[in-house]
Design a protein around this motif. Sequence first.
Motif, mmCIF file in Angstrom:
data_model
loop_
_atom_site.group_PDB
_atom_site.id
_atom_site.type_symbol
_atom_site.label_atom_id
_atom_site.label_comp_id
_atom_site.label_asym_id
_atom_site.label_seq_id
_atom_site.Cartn_x
_atom_site.Cartn_y
_atom_site.Cartn_z
ATOM 1 N N LEU A 1 0.777 -1.233 0.133
ATOM 2 C CA LEU A 1 0.077 -0.058 0.003
ATOM 3 C C LEU A 1 1.051 1.214 0.085
ATOM 4 N N ALA A 2 1.853 1.249 0.646
ATOM 5 C CA ALA A 2 2.763 2.488 0.796
ATOM 6 C C ALA A 2 3.489 2.542 -0.657
ATOM 7 N N GLN A 3 3.647 1.584 -1.513
ATOM 8 C CA GLN A 3 4.225 1.989 -2.743
ATOM 9 C C GLN A 3 3.118 2.599 -3.727
ATOM 10 N N ILE A 4 1.906 2.053 -3.510
ATOM 11 C CA ILE A 4 0.804 2.669 -4.393
ATOM 12 C C ILE A 4 0.676 4.273 -3.825
ATOM 13 N N VAL A 5 0.457 4.320 -2.470
ATOM 14 C CA VAL A 5 0.239 5.607 -2.200
ATOM 15 C C VAL A 5 1.359 6.875 -2.474
ATOM 16 N N ALA A 6 2.780 6.144 -2.705
ATOM 17 C CA ALA A 6 3.682 6.949 -3.126
ATOM 18 C C ALA A 6 3.610 7.654 -4.349
ATOM 19 N N THR A 7 2.728 7.061 -5.255
ATOM 20 C CA THR A 7 2.418 7.511 -6.754
ATOM 21 C C THR A 7 1.494 8.730 -6.924
#
Length: 178
Positions: free
Chosen positions: A41-47
Motif C-alpha cells: 500500500l505504501a508503494q501505491i500511495v507514493a505514486t
Amino acid sequence: MQLEPAMLDAVRQYFAALTRDITLVLATGEHAKRDELKTFLAQIVATAPRLSLTEAADLASPISFKLLADGTDTGIIFSGIPGGHEFSSLILAILQAGGSALKLDESIQTLIRAVRQPLAFTTYISLSCHNCPDVVQTLNQFALLNPAISSEMIDGGLFQEQIEAKNIQGVPAVYLNG
C-alpha cells in the motif's frame, strides 16, 4: 510484494487524474502478511499526492483496509493483498472513488442509487481467478453510488478458515448481508 517500477509509473499516470483525496485505512493488529500489505500500500500511495495511508482499529482483520474519499467512507474494503488479477480492482476503486467516471450504464446507476436497505456484499476471490475482478469491480461501483451499499473483497487464500466454514467450492463466491 514489490511492485515493478514500470507498473508504478503506469499507476502514477492514472492517478494524476484524481480529483478527490483518497485515504487507504489499514487495520491495526498482528498477521504474518500485514507487513507485506503495508509495504504494498505504501508503494501505491507514493505514486500520487492525493493518496495517503493511515491505520485504524475499526476493521475485522489486520490484513484489511478500506478506502475513504475526501474523508468519507466509500464502503469499499479489501481483505488481503489485492495483487494478481485483483490489482486492477484496487486501482479502479481508487480511480473511481477519486472522481473518475464509473463504468456502469446510467439506468443501472439510477437503480443502484434508489436502493434504501443496507446491502453488505462480501466477495471471496482467488488472485488467479479471471472472473473475480469483474464481480469485485461492479460491487465496488455499487458502493460508490450508494452509501447503503458496501463491498468487501476477501482473498480466500489468506482466509482459509472462512472458506472452509462456508464450504466455498469455487470463486467468485458472493454473500449478501452475511
